[in-house]
Design a protein around this motif. Sequence first.
Motif, PDB file in Angstrom:
ATOM      1  N   LEU A  75       0.836  -1.208   0.000  1.00 11.23           N
ATOM      2  CA  LEU A  75       0.000   0.000   0.000  1.00 11.23           C
ATOM      3  C   LEU A  75       0.868   1.253   0.000  1.00 11.23           C
ATOM      4  CD1 LEU A  75      -2.774  -1.083   2.551  1.00 11.23           C
ATOM      5  CD2 LEU A  75      -2.953  -0.982   0.050  1.00 11.23           C
ATOM      6  N   LEU A  76       1.980   1.209   0.736  1.00 13.10           N
ATOM      7  CA  LEU A  76       2.883   2.368   0.753  1.00 13.10           C
ATOM      8  C   LEU A  76       3.527   2.594  -0.613  1.00 13.10           C
ATOM      9  CD1 LEU A  76       4.653   1.866   4.210  1.00 13.10           C
ATOM     10  CD2 LEU A  76       2.886   3.535   3.651  1.00 13.10           C
ATOM     11  N   SER A  77       3.816   1.490  -1.325  1.00 14.34           N
ATOM     12  CA  SER A  77       4.426   1.622  -2.647  1.00 14.34           C
ATOM     13  C   SER A  77       3.486   2.291  -3.648  1.00 14.34           C
ATOM     14  CB  SER A  77       4.842   0.250  -3.171  1.00 14.34           C
ATOM     15  OG  SER A  77       3.700  -0.570  -3.426  1.00 14.34           O
ATOM     16  N   LEU A  78       2.174   2.174  -3.412  1.00 16.41           N
ATOM     17  CA  LEU A  78       1.199   2.796  -4.314  1.00 16.41           C
ATOM     18  C   LEU A  78       1.258   4.312  -4.250  1.00 16.41           C
ATOM     19  CD1 LEU A  78      -1.922   0.472  -3.759  1.00 16.41           C
ATOM     20  CD2 LEU A  78      -0.241   0.389  -5.619  1.00 16.41           C
ATOM     21  N   ILE A  79       1.745   4.842  -3.133  1.00 18.65           N
ATOM     22  CA  ILE A  79       1.855   6.298  -3.002  1.00 18.65           C
ATOM     23  C   ILE A  79       3.312   6.750  -3.079  1.00 18.65           C
ATOM     24  CG2 ILE A  79      -0.307   6.547  -1.724  1.00 18.65           C
ATOM     25  CD1 ILE A  79       1.271   6.600   0.870  1.00 18.65           C
ATOM     26  N   GLY A  80       4.167   5.857  -3.582  1.00 19.25           N
ATOM     27  CA  GLY A  80       5.550   6.240  -3.847  1.00 19.25           C
ATOM     28  C   GLY A  80       6.507   6.129  -2.686  1.00 19.25           C
ATOM     29  N   ILE A  81       6.143   5.418  -1.624  1.00 17.87           N
ATOM     30  CA  ILE A  81       7.033   5.260  -0.473  1.00 17.87           C
ATOM     31  C   ILE A  81       7.778   3.933  -0.598  1.00 17.87           C
ATOM     32  CG2 ILE A  81       7.152   5.052   2.041  1.00 17.87           C
ATOM     33  CD1 ILE A  81       4.679   6.769   2.232  1.00 17.87           C
ATOM     34  N   GLU A  82       9.084   3.973  -0.364  1.00 14.33           N
ATOM     35  CA  GLU A  82       9.903   2.772  -0.462  1.00 14.33           C
ATOM     36  C   GLU A  82       9.514   1.757   0.625  1.00 14.33           C
ATOM     37  OE1 GLU A  82      12.226   1.946  -2.698  1.00 14.33           O
ATOM     38  OE2 GLU A  82      11.705   3.774  -3.821  1.00 14.33           O
ATOM     39  N   PRO A  83       9.685   0.450   0.344  1.00 20.59           N
ATOM     40  CA  PRO A  83       9.369  -0.577   1.353  1.00 20.59           C
ATOM     41  C   PRO A  83      10.165  -0.366   2.639  1.00 20.59           C
ATOM     42  CG  PRO A  83       9.701  -1.577  -0.792  1.00 20.59           C
ATOM     43  CD  PRO A  83      10.118  -0.139  -0.936  1.00 20.59           C
ATOM     44  N   ILE A  84       9.505  -0.593   3.748  1.00 23.59           N
ATOM     45  CA  ILE A  84      10.128  -0.412   5.066  1.00 23.59           C
ATOM     46  C   ILE A  84      10.459  -1.779   5.654  1.00 23.59           C
ATOM     47  CG2 ILE A  84       9.778   0.453   7.419  1.00 23.59           C
ATOM     48  CD1 ILE A  84       7.808   2.482   6.247  1.00 23.59           C
ATOM     49  N   ASN A  85      11.673  -1.905   6.171  1.00 20.63           N
ATOM     50  CA  ASN A  85      12.072  -3.128   6.867  1.00 20.63           C
ATOM     51  C   ASN A  85      11.584  -3.023   8.310  1.00 20.63           C
ATOM     52  OD1 ASN A  85      13.197  -5.435   7.859  1.00 20.63           O
ATOM     53  ND2 ASN A  85      15.316  -4.831   7.526  1.00 20.63           N
ATOM     54  N   TRP A  86      10.372  -3.552   8.570  1.00 20.97           N
ATOM     55  CA  TRP A  86       9.741  -3.384   9.867  1.00 20.97           C
ATOM     56  C   TRP A  86      10.481  -4.114  10.977  1.00 20.97           C
ATOM     57  CZ3 TRP A  86       6.179   0.286  10.201  1.00 20.97           C
ATOM     58  CH2 TRP A  86       5.509   0.673   9.027  1.00 20.97           C
ATOM     59  N   LYS A  87      11.274  -5.102  10.622  1.00 25.08           N
ATOM     60  CA  LYS A  87      12.042  -5.838  11.625  1.00 25.08           C
ATOM     61  C   LYS A  87      13.504  -5.419  11.650  1.00 25.08           C
ATOM     62  CE  LYS A  87       9.111  -9.963  11.523  1.00 25.08           C
ATOM     63  NZ  LYS A  87       9.060 -11.447  11.377  1.00 25.08           N
ATOM     64  N   GLY A  88      13.830  -4.356  10.931  1.00 18.33           N
ATOM     65  CA  GLY A  88      15.224  -3.955  10.813  1.00 18.33           C
ATOM     66  C   GLY A  88      15.570  -2.652  11.487  1.00 18.33           C
ATOM     67  N   SER A  89      14.590  -1.976  12.114  1.00 20.18           N
ATOM     68  CA  SER A  89      14.893  -0.722  12.806  1.00 20.18           C
ATOM     69  C   SER A  89      14.073  -0.650  14.089  1.00 20.18           C
ATOM     70  CB  SER A  89      14.567   0.485  11.920  1.00 20.18           C
ATOM     71  OG  SER A  89      13.172   0.610  11.704  1.00 20.18           O
ATOM     72  N   THR A  90      14.541   0.156  15.009  1.00 27.45           N
ATOM     73  CA  THR A  90      13.907   0.231  16.325  1.00 27.45           C
ATOM     74  C   THR A  90      12.497   0.797  16.249  1.00 27.45           C
ATOM     75  OG1 THR A  90      16.060   0.511  17.405  1.00 27.45           O
ATOM     76  CG2 THR A  90      14.109   1.191  18.645  1.00 27.45           C
ATOM     77  N   LEU A  91      12.349   1.963  15.623  1.00 26.25           N
ATOM     78  CA  LEU A  91      11.043   2.608  15.569  1.00 26.25           C
ATOM     79  C   LEU A  91      10.032   1.764  14.804  1.00 26.25           C
ATOM     80  CD1 LEU A  91       9.240   5.012  16.192  1.00 26.25           C
ATOM     81  CD2 LEU A  91      10.087   6.117  14.113  1.00 26.25           C
ATOM     82  N   ALA A  92      10.444   1.190  13.671  1.00 27.99           N
ATOM     83  CA  ALA A  92       9.529   0.380  12.873  1.00 27.99           C
ATOM     84  C   ALA A  92       9.066  -0.847  13.646  1.00 27.99           C
ATOM     85  CB  ALA A  92      10.205  -0.039  11.568  1.00 27.99           C
ATOM     86  N   THR A  93       9.977  -1.495  14.348  1.00 30.48           N
ATOM     87  CA  THR A  93       9.618  -2.666  15.148  1.00 30.48           C
ATOM     88  C   THR A  93       8.667  -2.290  16.265  1.00 30.48           C
ATOM     89  OG1 THR A  93      11.727  -3.744  14.673  1.00 30.48           O
ATOM     90  CG2 THR A  93      10.520  -4.525  16.590  1.00 30.48           C
ATOM     91  N   HIS A  94       8.934  -1.179  16.931  1.00 36.00           N
ATOM     92  CA  HIS A  94       8.057  -0.731  18.022  1.00 36.00           C
ATOM     93  C   HIS A  94       6.666  -0.393  17.496  1.00 36.00           C
ATOM     94  CE1 HIS A  94      11.643   0.501  20.798  1.00 36.00           C
ATOM     95  NE2 HIS A  94      11.658  -0.772  20.435  1.00 36.00           N
TER      96      HIS A  94
END
Length: 304
Positions: A147-166
């Motif tokens: 869904l984020l890619s549909l609005i031009g946002i790059e994929p996020i590594n949700w398990k690869g950063s502190t804020l994304a994991t939280h």
Amino acid sequence: MAHQKKSRGQLSQRTKDHISGYLYISPFFILFGVFGVFPLIYTAFISFHDWNILGGKEFIGIDNYAVLFSDPVFWISIRNTFSIWILSTLPQLFLALVLAFILNQAFLKGKEFFRLSIFLPNITSIVAVAIIFSSIFGEQYGILNYLLSLIGIEPINWKGSTLATHLAIASMVMWRWTGYNAIIYLAALQSISKDLYEAATIDGASKTQQFFHITIPMIRPMIIFTVILSTIGGLQIFAEPLMFSGLGGGAMEQGLTITLYLYEEAFVRDSFGYASSIAWVLFLIIVLFSLFNLFLTNRIKSAD
């Protein structure tokens, strides 16, 4: 003499009544003592020992606590726990309050269906929840990244950063417990007199004004109650980070919470003395937060 015998008989019957009363309530106190008080005391005893459960116990005093407070991993777990708690608790309680307010409106049809629907996540298996959310937050094929890619946002590594994991773990907590708290708020809302809302409507107050000036002040004790429960539950969060990040909390320990760290020390590294010291520090943190909430509650009541 007859009067004295009668008094003794009455006293004896009164004593029997007292004994029978204590016998009726004794199962609770026995179970509470065995499964509540004894583990708490024994954990405190173990925290002053070096013990790997298979060997003997070696008394080491407060060494476990000294090591704990100088352990950087412990402070990382503290940071992660409070970060997830803030990200999940504040939006969760506000959303629950809004949902309860909507479900309490007279114009809404099918209220029973909606009440059941918002409560269902709370009784869903946490393993199933973790699987679903792992699919949602997948880096390559996750629904959210798509869904984020549909609005031009790059994929996020949700398990690869502190804020994304939280954020991912907090969303799991919110999904599970928002409906539960909404049901509690709904019960509190139904005790508010409809006359207050009718008078406010006649005076020209909007629904938003009614929500902030009538609803919230009237159910403030229940809000404080849910804040306390959410605080206790949030500081003991275990299943969500374990299922999402795995043991260790991820590559950068970004999903490692206090209880997850406690579990690893006890059942992975067999360091039960050190794990017991973690448990007691967590217990004291929860007690301090509960006392702070009690102080805040009393201040609010005195202000009213």
